[in-house]
Design a protein around this motif. Structure first.
Motif, mmCIF file in Angstrom:
data_model
loop_
_atom_site.group_PDB
_atom_site.id
_atom_site.type_symbol
_atom_site.label_atom_id
_atom_site.label_comp_id
_atom_site.label_asym_id
_atom_site.label_seq_id
_atom_site.Cartn_x
_atom_site.Cartn_y
_atom_site.Cartn_z
ATOM 1 N N ASP A 181 0.819 -1.224 0.000
ATOM 2 C CA ASP A 181 0.000 0.000 0.000
ATOM 3 C C ASP A 181 0.853 1.275 0.000
ATOM 4 O OD1 ASP A 181 0.902 -0.073 2.595
ATOM 5 O OD2 ASP A 181 -1.061 0.276 3.515
ATOM 6 N N ASP A 182 2.150 1.148 -0.082
ATOM 7 C CA ASP A 182 2.978 2.334 -0.316
ATOM 8 C C ASP A 182 2.829 2.740 -1.785
ATOM 9 O OD1 ASP A 182 3.949 2.417 2.302
ATOM 10 O OD2 ASP A 182 5.584 1.027 1.845
ATOM 11 N N VAL A 183 3.210 3.961 -2.082
ATOM 12 C CA VAL A 183 2.933 4.500 -3.416
ATOM 13 C C VAL A 183 4.209 5.031 -4.055
ATOM 14 C CG1 VAL A 183 1.833 6.481 -4.551
ATOM 15 C CG2 VAL A 183 0.500 5.036 -3.037
ATOM 16 N N ILE A 184 4.364 4.760 -5.339
ATOM 17 C CA ILE A 184 5.500 5.333 -6.055
ATOM 18 C C ILE A 184 5.016 6.228 -7.204
ATOM 19 C CG2 ILE A 184 6.962 3.331 -5.541
ATOM 20 C CD1 ILE A 184 6.717 2.580 -8.570
ATOM 21 N N THR A 185 5.875 7.183 -7.558
ATOM 22 C CA THR A 185 5.676 7.945 -8.790
ATOM 23 C C THR A 185 6.936 7.774 -9.624
ATOM 24 O OG1 THR A 185 6.633 10.001 -7.965
ATOM 25 C CG2 THR A 185 4.285 9.684 -7.604
ATOM 26 N N SER A 186 6.778 7.884 -10.930
ATOM 27 C CA SER A 186 7.916 7.631 -11.801
ATOM 28 C C SER A 186 7.987 8.659 -12.930
ATOM 29 C CB SER A 186 7.830 6.190 -12.325
ATOM 30 O OG SER A 186 8.897 5.901 -13.194
ATOM 31 N N THR A 187 8.841 8.351 -13.871
ATOM 32 C CA THR A 187 9.240 9.324 -14.884
ATOM 33 C C THR A 187 8.904 8.816 -16.282
ATOM 34 O OG1 THR A 187 11.372 8.284 -15.285
ATOM 35 C CG2 THR A 187 11.237 9.776 -13.403
ATOM 36 N N HIS A 188 9.490 9.488 -17.288
ATOM 37 C CA HIS A 188 9.345 9.021 -18.669
ATOM 38 C C HIS A 188 10.033 7.668 -18.878
ATOM 39 C CE1 HIS A 188 13.090 11.183 -18.118
ATOM 40 N NE2 HIS A 188 13.590 10.498 -19.113
ATOM 41 N N ARG A 189 10.783 7.195 -17.883
ATOM 42 C CA ARG A 189 11.490 5.914 -17.981
ATOM 43 C C ARG A 189 10.924 4.969 -16.905
ATOM 44 N NH1 ARG A 189 15.805 5.973 -20.731
ATOM 45 N NH2 ARG A 189 16.364 8.114 -20.289
ATOM 46 N N PRO A 190 9.661 4.604 -17.037
ATOM 47 C CA PRO A 190 8.975 4.018 -15.859
ATOM 48 C C PRO A 190 8.821 2.501 -15.841
ATOM 49 C CG PRO A 190 7.337 4.715 -17.453
ATOM 50 C CD PRO A 190 8.703 4.900 -18.103
ATOM 51 N N HIS A 191 9.220 1.789 -16.900
ATOM 52 C CA HIS A 191 8.847 0.367 -16.958
ATOM 53 C C HIS A 191 9.404 -0.420 -15.774
ATOM 54 C CE1 HIS A 191 8.661 0.902 -21.655
ATOM 55 N NE2 HIS A 191 7.822 1.678 -21.010
ATOM 56 N N ALA A 221 5.805 12.345 -17.395
ATOM 57 C CA ALA A 221 6.873 12.435 -18.389
ATOM 58 C C ALA A 221 7.468 13.833 -18.501
ATOM 59 C CB ALA A 221 6.345 11.971 -19.746
ATOM 60 N N ILE A 222 7.035 14.741 -17.643
ATOM 61 C CA ILE A 222 7.676 16.054 -17.569
ATOM 62 C C ILE A 222 8.741 15.936 -16.489
ATOM 63 C CG2 ILE A 222 7.347 18.516 -17.135
ATOM 64 C CD1 ILE A 222 5.717 17.503 -19.546
ATOM 65 N N VAL A 223 9.983 16.210 -16.839
ATOM 66 C CA VAL A 223 11.074 15.964 -15.882
ATOM 67 C C VAL A 223 10.836 16.759 -14.593
ATOM 68 C CG1 VAL A 223 13.545 16.213 -15.470
ATOM 69 C CG2 VAL A 223 12.717 15.351 -17.670
ATOM 70 N N GLY A 224 10.841 16.059 -13.496
ATOM 71 C CA GLY A 224 10.629 16.683 -12.186
ATOM 72 C C GLY A 224 9.167 16.750 -11.773
ATOM 73 N N GLY A 225 8.278 16.529 -12.705
ATOM 74 C CA GLY A 225 6.852 16.731 -12.444
ATOM 75 C C GLY A 225 6.240 15.771 -11.445
ATOM 76 N N ASN A 226 6.876 14.619 -11.243
ATOM 77 C CA ASN A 226 6.287 13.652 -10.307
ATOM 78 C C ASN A 226 6.692 13.928 -8.862
ATOM 79 O OD1 ASN A 226 8.356 11.826 -9.036
ATOM 80 N ND2 ASN A 226 8.941 11.500 -11.144
ATOM 81 N N ILE A 227 7.683 14.778 -8.659
ATOM 82 C CA ILE A 227 8.218 14.959 -7.291
ATOM 83 C C ILE A 227 7.162 15.589 -6.367
ATOM 84 C CG2 ILE A 227 10.199 15.747 -5.945
ATOM 85 C CD1 ILE A 227 11.735 16.030 -8.648
ATOM 86 N N PRO A 228 6.465 16.636 -6.819
ATOM 87 C CA PRO A 228 5.385 17.157 -5.965
ATOM 88 C C PRO A 228 4.263 16.139 -5.751
ATOM 89 C CG PRO A 228 5.996 18.792 -7.631
ATOM 90 C CD PRO A 228 6.685 17.511 -8.004
ATOM 91 N N LEU A 229 3.994 15.296 -6.725
ATOM 92 C CA LEU A 229 2.899 14.329 -6.556
ATOM 93 C C LEU A 229 3.200 13.344 -5.434
ATOM 94 C CD1 LEU A 229 1.879 13.407 -10.229
ATOM 95 C CD2 LEU A 229 0.932 15.168 -8.727
ATOM 96 N N ALA A 230 4.411 12.817 -5.415
ATOM 97 C CA ALA A 230 4.783 11.886 -4.346
ATOM 98 C C ALA A 230 4.746 12.607 -3.002
ATOM 99 C CB ALA A 230 6.174 11.313 -4.605
ATOM 100 N N VAL A 264 7.223 7.260 -2.664
ATOM 101 C CA VAL A 264 8.553 7.338 -3.271
ATOM 102 C C VAL A 264 8.458 8.092 -4.583
ATOM 103 C CG1 VAL A 264 10.430 6.025 -4.333
ATOM 104 C CG2 VAL A 264 9.320 5.157 -2.273
ATOM 105 N N SER A 265 9.341 9.057 -4.762
ATOM 106 C CA SER A 265 9.465 9.700 -6.066
ATOM 107 C C SER A 265 10.755 9.213 -6.699
ATOM 108 C CB SER A 265 9.505 11.224 -5.900
ATOM 109 O OG SER A 265 9.925 11.821 -7.119
#
Lengths: 325, 337
Positions: free
Chosen positions: A61-71, A117-126, A143-144
């Protein structure tokens, strides 16, 4: 690498997940080059240990966010590879019903916010997910995942600062693969380590060998435990290397030959095999068998994905809002 | 029933929603500092006393806190995020446009982003960067809904609707309509207060309201321009022209049916807006009317808007920039001739 404090089952699970990511990525690359798969891809061959090491330190139940390189992150967090492959083929059965594609892979049911896929954009979401956990007094962690390049974005500073001042249960995991697209990190970062930047937020900053899954796991575990105790974020820098292009047809000519050579010798799966076999923890046969099983699994997934139904063109009009007016 | 201005009505609404639903929280700059202002225009004044853990004062970091609000919303909370001036939304464009608006779609309908964004707009003697009517910039954005309440009644009803919605909703509020008091009072303010019923009413998404009925011409405007259109309609009435004034209340989704009914009756339509004409709200509304209702139109519609220039500072230039009541009267007469 560390001594034998882990069960063989655990170590083989670590190995299996890394190989699953590697083979998934290699198969996808092949499908692209064959011209069978639509879109573009950013792949993570060589960076498997960071995704696997970090995600194995997390709960479901922990959550991650990722980038344009997410696979890799998605596989490590438990997103089904069938739903991912279907998504890459743009099928209605994909994890985002064909609306996301490679750069927005995710599945909230598995604790992965669609990749940003916007560089840095997931950091605020996490950071925001962590805020929600803290406000609800849940013991969950966010986790971001980000690349080295993201740490030069304003979003990094804004979000890490708020994560720090509010003591949020979040890990900022920088996969430092030495290049932001083609730009060497040394050209755009002055400090020796990116983790040095943690000091200005008064949070711990740690740099570890990101190609050693056990070292990654241990560093992540410590940061996760700290976050769960309510002691706030950690900036975790994982030193790694991308042994494939930035995106699908990039020959990566900007990576010096000798550096590439060293990186191949240092890539996490080969290294982990040597560790497991060299320490008599298991045999090459056992590992080869795992490789073969995964190969078979991925082949089935590809066949099924190709047979899956396309979305209807007008499905493009669905899923924008919860409430239709 | 009580009489409230927009700032008071919004404050009341936020207080009620936070009391009703513990998932609701506010996040923004200077919103909850004891001895402070309650945001730039007093809307959240004193709420930190009632909800000390749910009024989050942020650093000056609009992009960061919009993204944080988005992440928290996806985890099931219901943030109300506000910027002090809507112009600051430019700093937050990435999070608002790429994440808040797109997360649900990109996830194939799995993610929900139940988030409210509040932003003050309007040209108010502050030069170019604390002046823009930013609703214009979000018109082409898919994935958010846009409200522009012109009265206290609507402000409260729209706020309730927005907080209770599972989708992201942006509320643009006008600085001259807030009725902010004390040190945050605005010169040139316009009374937009309403009698607020005690019951828990809401304003439905995408429903316009006819503020004044008429038969000769339809005038469409939001926020301050709606009030100016009403004043213009009064003057036109004296000159024998019967104007119908429509307040869309929501720009997205836009209530085309209310407009259609009116245009069928009047055959003449104009829009009024406080932003530059180029690519503006009037452009969108008028183009749609022409596409859909050309058989009903007796004359080409008019887009009354600010001229295509940057918002100026000096009072004479500023007055020239903003459509005035007499400009609306003149344009209506020109259209009917």
């Amino acid at each position: 690498m560390s001594d034998n404090k882990y069960s063989l089952e655990f170590l083989l699970e670590m190995y299996r997940k890394m190989v699953l990511i590697r083979q998934f990525e290699d198969r996808v690359k092949f499908l692209f080059l064959e011209g069978i798969m639509p879109g573009t891809i950013h792949q993570c061959q060589g960076q498997e240990a960071s995704a696997v090491g970090v995600c194995m330190a997390l709960n479901e139940d922990d959550v991650i966010t990722s980038t344009h390189r997410p696979h890799g992150h998605a596989i490590a967090k438990g997103v089904s590879i069938q739903s991912m492959m279907d998504e890459l083929f743009g099928k209605i059965t994909g994890c985002c019903k064909g609306k996301g594609g490679s750069m927005h892979i995710g599945d909230l049911d598995k604790g992965m916010i669609p990749a940003v896929a916007i560089v840095g954009g997931n950091i605020p979401l996490a950071t925001g997910a962590a805020l929600a956990f803290k406000m609800r007094k849940e013991k969950r962690v966010a986790v971001s995942f980000m690349g080295d390049g993201a740490t030069n974005e304003g979003a990094f500073h804004e979000a890490v600062n708020m994560g720090a001042i509010w003591n949020l249960p979040v890990l900022y995991v920088v996969e430092n693969n030495l290049y932001g697209a083609s730009t060497p990190v040394g050209m755009v970062v002055r400090t020796k380590n990116i983790s040095d930047r943690a000091a200005i937020y008064d949070i711990p900053g740690v740099t570890v060998d990101g190609n050693d899954p056990i070292a990654v796991y241990e560093a992540a575990q410590e940061a996760v435990a700290r976050a769960r105790r309510g002691e706030g974020p950690t900036l975790l820098e994982l030193m790694t290397y991308r042994i494939t292009g930035h995106s699908r047809r990039d020959p990566a000519l900007y990576q010096p030959k000798d550096e590439k050579q060293r990186a191949k010798e240092n890539e996490p799966i080969g290294r982990f095999r040597k560790y497991l076999v060299g320490n008599d923890l298991t045999s090459a046969d056992v590992l080869d068998k795992i490789d073969a099983e995964i190969e078979e699994e991925i082949e089935k997934v590809v066949v099924q994905a190709q047979k899956a139904a396309d979305p209807k063109p007008e499905d493009a009009l669905e899923d924008m809002f919860v409430e239709s007016i | 029933m009580k009489r409230l201005g927009i700032a008071e009505a919004l404050r009341e609404g936020i207080r009620q929603e936070m009391a009703r639903d513990e998932r609701v929280f506010c996040i923004g700059e200077d919103i909850a500092i004891p001895g402070g202002w309650g945001g730039a225009f007093t809307v959240t004044l004193g709420l930190e006393k009632d909800f000390p853990d749910r009024m989050l004062n942020t650093p000056i970091a609009e992009n960061g806190f919009m993204g944080i609000a988005c992440g928290a919303a996806m985890m099931g909370l219901r943030p109300i995020a506000d910027v002090q001036y809507s112009d600051f939304l430019f700093c937050a464009m990435d999070q608002v446009c790429n994440n808040v608006a797109k997360m649900r779609y990109m996830s194939g309908g799995k993610a929900k982003v139940p988030m409210v964004i509040r932003a003050p707009v309007g040209v108010t003697g502050r030069g170019s960067q604390h002046a823009q009517n930013m609703e214009t910039f979000f018109m082409p954005l898919q994935g958010v809904r846009i409200a522009c309440p012109a009265t206290a009644y609507d402000a409260l009803g729209i706020l309730r609707t927005a907080v209770r919605s599972d989708d992201p909703i942006m509320i643009f509020e006008h600085k001259l309509l807030y009725g902010s008091k004390g040190a945050r009072a605005e010169s040139g303010a316009f009374d937009a207060s309403s009698d607020i019923p005690d019951e828990d009413y809401t304003v439905p998404i995408g429903k316009a309201v006819v503020r004044k009925e008429g038969k000769d011409i339809t005038i469409i405007g939001t926020l301050l321009m709606m009030h100016r259109a009403l004043q213009a309609a009064e003057q036109l009435e004296k000159q024998g022209i019967s104007a119908e004034v429509i307040d869309p209340r929501w720009l997205v989704p836009f209530d085309l049916e209310t407009v259609r009914k009116s245009v069928r009756k009047t055959g003449a339509v104009m829009t009024v807006e406080e932003s530059a004409k180029q690519g503006g709200i009037g452009a969108e509304i008028v183009a749609t009317i022409v596409e859909e209702m050309s058989d009903d139109l007796k004359a080409p519609p008019i887009r009354l808007a600010a001229p295509n220039t940057v918002v100026p500072f000096a009072p004479p230039m500023e007055k020239f920039y903003i459509p005035q009541v007499e400009d609306i009267v003149d344009a209506a007469k020109k259209l009917l001739n």
